[in-house]
Design an enzyme around this catalytic site. Structure first.
Site, PDB file in Angstrom:
ATOM      1  N   GLU A 101      51.541 -56.933  22.465  1.00  0.00           N
ATOM      2  CA  GLU A 101      51.187 -56.041  21.357  1.00  0.00           C
ATOM      3  C   GLU A 101      49.705 -56.253  21.014  1.00  0.00           C
ATOM      4  O   GLU A 101      49.162 -57.342  21.206  1.00  0.00           O
ATOM      5  CB  GLU A 101      52.101 -56.399  20.162  1.00  0.00           C
ATOM      6  CG  GLU A 101      51.858 -55.665  18.885  1.00  0.00           C
ATOM      7  CD  GLU A 101      52.105 -54.172  18.970  1.00  0.00           C
ATOM      8  OE1 GLU A 101      51.438 -53.500  19.772  1.00  0.00           O
ATOM      9  OE2 GLU A 101      52.937 -53.676  18.187  1.00  0.00           O
ATOM     10  N   ASP A 102      49.060 -55.226  20.514  1.00  0.00           N
ATOM     11  CA  ASP A 102      47.649 -55.382  20.141  1.00  0.00           C
ATOM     12  C   ASP A 102      47.505 -56.061  18.777  1.00  0.00           C
ATOM     13  O   ASP A 102      46.709 -56.971  18.617  1.00  0.00           O
ATOM     14  CB  ASP A 102      46.917 -54.026  20.155  1.00  0.00           C
ATOM     15  CG  ASP A 102      47.615 -52.974  19.326  1.00  0.00           C
ATOM     16  OD1 ASP A 102      48.809 -53.164  18.982  1.00  0.00           O
ATOM     17  OD2 ASP A 102      47.000 -51.936  19.009  1.00  0.00           O
ATOM     18  N   ASP A 105      50.783 -56.193  11.998  1.00  0.00           N
ATOM     19  CA  ASP A 105      50.316 -55.863  10.656  1.00  0.00           C
ATOM     20  C   ASP A 105      51.467 -56.187   9.691  1.00  0.00           C
ATOM     21  O   ASP A 105      51.651 -57.335   9.303  1.00  0.00           O
ATOM     22  CB  ASP A 105      49.938 -54.381  10.686  1.00  0.00           C
ATOM     23  CG  ASP A 105      49.151 -53.930   9.484  1.00  0.00           C
ATOM     24  OD1 ASP A 105      49.032 -54.701   8.527  1.00  0.00           O
ATOM     25  OD2 ASP A 105      48.655 -52.792   9.475  1.00  0.00           O
ATOM     26  N   LYS A 133      47.484 -60.091  11.368  1.00  0.00           N
ATOM     27  CA  LYS A 133      47.002 -59.964   9.985  1.00  0.00           C
ATOM     28  C   LYS A 133      48.099 -60.490   9.068  1.00  0.00           C
ATOM     29  O   LYS A 133      48.876 -59.700   8.501  1.00  0.00           O
ATOM     30  CB  LYS A 133      46.840 -58.474   9.662  1.00  0.00           C
ATOM     31  CG  LYS A 133      45.456 -57.919   9.779  1.00  0.00           C
ATOM     32  CD  LYS A 133      45.490 -56.528   9.161  1.00  0.00           C
ATOM     33  CE  LYS A 133      44.446 -55.629   9.729  1.00  0.00           C
ATOM     34  NZ  LYS A 133      44.582 -54.245   9.218  1.00  0.00           N
ATOM     35  N   PHE A 154      40.124 -53.308   8.247  1.00  0.00           N
ATOM     36  CA  PHE A 154      40.446 -52.142   9.051  1.00  0.00           C
ATOM     37  C   PHE A 154      39.760 -52.339  10.413  1.00  0.00           C
ATOM     38  O   PHE A 154      38.540 -52.203  10.503  1.00  0.00           O
ATOM     39  CB  PHE A 154      39.900 -50.916   8.324  1.00  0.00           C
ATOM     40  CG  PHE A 154      40.403 -49.609   8.812  1.00  0.00           C
ATOM     41  CD1 PHE A 154      40.944 -49.472  10.081  1.00  0.00           C
ATOM     42  CD2 PHE A 154      40.343 -48.496   7.995  1.00  0.00           C
ATOM     43  CE1 PHE A 154      41.406 -48.267  10.529  1.00  0.00           C
ATOM     44  CE2 PHE A 154      40.799 -47.273   8.426  1.00  0.00           C
ATOM     45  CZ  PHE A 154      41.326 -47.160   9.698  1.00  0.00           C
ATOM     46  N   VAL A 155      40.510 -52.686  11.446  1.00  0.00           N
ATOM     47  CA  VAL A 155      39.882 -52.997  12.729  1.00  0.00           C
ATOM     48  C   VAL A 155      40.103 -51.917  13.781  1.00  0.00           C
ATOM     49  O   VAL A 155      41.098 -51.191  13.742  1.00  0.00           O
ATOM     50  CB  VAL A 155      40.351 -54.367  13.290  1.00  0.00           C
ATOM     51  CG1 VAL A 155      39.858 -55.506  12.438  1.00  0.00           C
ATOM     52  CG2 VAL A 155      41.868 -54.407  13.454  1.00  0.00           C
ATOM     53  N   ARG A 167      39.154 -46.479  20.612  1.00  0.00           N
ATOM     54  CA  ARG A 167      39.988 -47.372  21.427  1.00  0.00           C
ATOM     55  C   ARG A 167      39.177 -47.953  22.582  1.00  0.00           C
ATOM     56  O   ARG A 167      39.507 -48.998  23.124  1.00  0.00           O
ATOM     57  CB  ARG A 167      41.190 -46.612  22.015  1.00  0.00           C
ATOM     58  CG  ARG A 167      42.244 -46.212  20.994  1.00  0.00           C
ATOM     59  CD  ARG A 167      43.508 -45.762  21.733  1.00  0.00           C
ATOM     60  NE  ARG A 167      44.418 -44.983  20.902  1.00  0.00           N
ATOM     61  CZ  ARG A 167      45.408 -45.496  20.179  1.00  0.00           C
ATOM     62  NH1 ARG A 167      45.617 -46.791  20.136  1.00  0.00           N
ATOM     63  NH2 ARG A 167      46.196 -44.709  19.478  1.00  0.00           N
TER      64      ARG A 167
END
Ligand code: PRP
Length: 182
Positions: A101-102, A105, A133, A154-155, A167
């Site tokens: 997963e990137d 959150d 996060k 906010f990345v 992206r």
């Protein structure tokens, strides 16, 4: 669609990401050293850059598959529903699996995907996320490996988008809006 003007400040350099991936890949290769073949499952779309770099550092036979999930807020129940849009092509029953997963959150996406994939009875299943996060967590989910813990910013970049832009940035940046409102 018009969007608020913003600039992107570098948060994690491409070099730092590459070094961290090399380290993580070494650990993963050790954990799965006796595998016949590891099924590396990328969660679309954000993980496509991370998975590409990660698999090239793994010293293991690997197979690559993808799954697409999305989570929706439900204001009425203040909950989130995660839906699977695209399922795996291959089978993972009795096999070793690494879910990639990137970013974690609230944790809903990975928690749900993890539960879902378990119903397919993999032999061993581990999870990795490039970014975490923790300040935003709503469900108790811990990945087996994390690249970087980040503050509630906010990345974008390295696969992660802002309204389907950015992206393709080679590093992780944080969005800073340049109009008055924060
Ligand atoms: C983003 C990100 C994670 C998820 C994390 O995906 O890629 O999959 O949200 O959020 P959570 O921990 O709060 O569930 P998104 O749905 O934006 O899709 P994308 O990967 O296609 O950008």
């Amino acid at each position: 669609m018009p969007h608020r003007p913003y600039v992107i400040d570098e948060l994690i350099s491409a070099k730092a990401i590459a070094a961290r991936i090399e380290h993580l890949a070494r650990e993963i290769s050790q954990v799965f050293e006796d595998t016949d073949k590891l099924v590396v499952v990328g969660l679309l779309r954000g993980s496509f850059v991370f998975i590409a770099d990660l698999v090239r550092e793994l010293k293991l036979p690997v197979e690559v598959d993808f799954l697409e999930a999305s989570s929706y807020g439900n204001a009425m129940e203040s909950s989130r529903e995660v839906r699977i849009f695209k399922d795996l092509r291959g089978t993972i029953e009795g096999r070793d699996v690494l879910v990639v997963e990137d970013i974690i959150d609230t944790g809903h996406t990975l928690a749900h995907v993890n539960d879902y994939l378990k119903t397919k009875h993999p032999a061993r299943m581990k999870t990795i996320a490039l970014l975490d996060k923790p300040a935003r967590r709503e469900v108790d989910f811990k990945a087996d490996w994390i690249g970087f813990e980040i503050p509630d910013e906010f990345v974008v970049g390295y696969g992660i988008d802002f309204a389907q832009r950015d992206r393709n940035l080679p590093h992780i940046g944080k969005v800073r809006f340049t109009d008055d409102a924060k």
